[in-house]
Scaffold this motif. Structure first.
Motif, mmCIF file in Angstrom:
data_model
loop_
_atom_site.group_PDB
_atom_site.id
_atom_site.type_symbol
_atom_site.label_atom_id
_atom_site.label_comp_id
_atom_site.label_asym_id
_atom_site.label_seq_id
_atom_site.Cartn_x
_atom_site.Cartn_y
_atom_site.Cartn_z
ATOM 1 N N ILE A 262 37.619 24.887 35.022
ATOM 2 C CA ILE A 262 37.282 26.234 35.480
ATOM 3 C C ILE A 262 36.983 26.253 36.975
ATOM 4 N N MET B 267 39.595 27.017 39.426
ATOM 5 C CA MET B 267 39.975 28.427 39.551
ATOM 6 C C MET B 267 38.832 29.280 40.081
ATOM 7 N N ALA B 268 37.600 28.854 39.799
ATOM 8 C CA ALA B 268 36.420 29.614 40.232
ATOM 9 C C ALA B 268 35.372 28.627 40.732
ATOM 10 N N ARG C 3 46.340 27.810 31.959
ATOM 11 C CA ARG C 3 46.535 29.259 32.036
ATOM 12 C C ARG C 3 45.888 29.990 30.854
ATOM 13 N N LEU D 32 42.982 29.895 30.102
ATOM 14 C CA LEU D 32 41.692 30.386 30.578
ATOM 15 C C LEU D 32 41.788 31.758 31.219
ATOM 16 N N THR D 33 42.961 32.132 31.695
ATOM 17 C CA THR D 33 43.126 33.433 32.341
ATOM 18 C C THR D 33 43.926 34.405 31.494
ATOM 19 N N GLY D 34 44.366 33.949 30.296
ATOM 20 C CA GLY D 34 45.211 34.802 29.472
ATOM 21 C C GLY D 34 44.477 35.593 28.425
ATOM 22 N N ARG E 1 35.578 36.589 36.044
ATOM 23 C CA ARG E 1 36.652 35.945 35.302
ATOM 24 C C ARG E 1 37.396 35.037 36.265
ATOM 25 N N PRO E 2 37.862 33.869 35.794
ATOM 26 C CA PRO E 2 38.561 32.968 36.687
ATOM 27 C C PRO E 2 39.858 33.578 37.182
ATOM 28 N N ARG E 3 40.216 33.225 38.415
ATOM 29 C CA ARG E 3 41.451 33.741 38.994
ATOM 30 C C ARG E 3 42.650 33.110 38.321
ATOM 31 N N ALA E 4 43.762 33.841 38.259
ATOM 32 C CA ALA E 4 44.991 33.304 37.673
ATOM 33 C C ALA E 4 45.483 32.146 38.503
#
Length: 223
Positions: free
Chosen positions: A161, A164-165, A200, A202-204, A219-222
């Motif tokens: 995570i 992405m964040a 992915r 995590l962002t879907g 929310r984590p970025r794509a």
């Protein structure tokens, strides 16, 4: 009831058709009892139509209990027997012929708990044995060769995570993982493997993970 009427009734009145087919064989149970059992087993419209078509094509399954047949028919036979049916056959194992109170399926066939065990060559030791586990790649392993992962799932997911964040709160990640898969270490391990293979997810929106940074939920970025 004529056979020419059955295809239409399988669509327009699947529960009624199944009930009539059972009643033609089973004299110990009343129509209301049969209908109640059928209704409890068949569930939704699509499932009931599928079962009605299969039963109309081979009503002999009611008296011989033999697959290949949909699982729902096996469940119907079991529940009718529990309700007191005597002419209705229980499902029988496709390999050994044992009469079944519960069943397992491989393809369209029913098996007992012994014959239904999957065997394959273990991906680690090469022995052909019952499949005890599936590793992170879905490959078979015997009970002597489990896929052990000693890593802390929270640490692994937190690291994924933070790519992405950055700055994601580890405690919040731990709580989200706990809520996603409570009290199931084996499932938690598989979830971690799935996320490692496809970050992915995590962002879907498929995995309910929300991370926190600086006190704000994000929310984590794509990727």
């Amino acid at each position: 009831m004529t056979t020419t009427d059955q295809p239409d009734r399988a669509v327009t009145d699947p529960v009624g058709l199944i009930t009539d087919l059972v009643a033609e064989v089973e004299r110990e149970l009343g129509i209301e009892t049969i209908q109640a059992v059928v209704t409890a087993v068949v569930g939704g419209r699509a499932k009931s139509r599928s079962l009605a078509k299969a039963l109309a094509m081979r009503p002999a399954v009611l008296t011989d209990g033999r697959s290949p047949a949909p699982r729902a028919i096996g469940d119907l036979l079991i529940e009718l027997r529990k309700a007191g049916a005597s002419a209705i056959a229980p499902p029988v194992c496709a390999e050994c012929g044992k009469k079944l109170r519960t069943l397992q399926r491989k393809g369209q066939d029913w098996y007992c708990s012994v014959c239904g065990q999957e065997t394959a060559e273990c991906n680690v030791c090469g022995s052909v044995r019952r499949v005890g586990f599936r590793d992170r790649k879905g490959l078979p392993r015997c009970s002597m060769c489990p896929d052990i992962d000693d890593r802390d799932p929270v640490t692994v997911v937190h690291e994924l995570i933070t790519t992405m964040a950055p700055g994601a709160d580890r405690d919040v990640v731990a709580e989200a993982l706990r809520r996603s898969v409570p009290h199931r270490p084996h499932y938690r391990q598989r979830l971690v493997w799935a996320l490692e293979e496809k970050p992915r997810l995590l962002t879907g929106g498929w995995i309910p993970v929300i991370v926190a940074t600086r006190g704000r939920l994000i929310r984590p970025r794509a990727v």
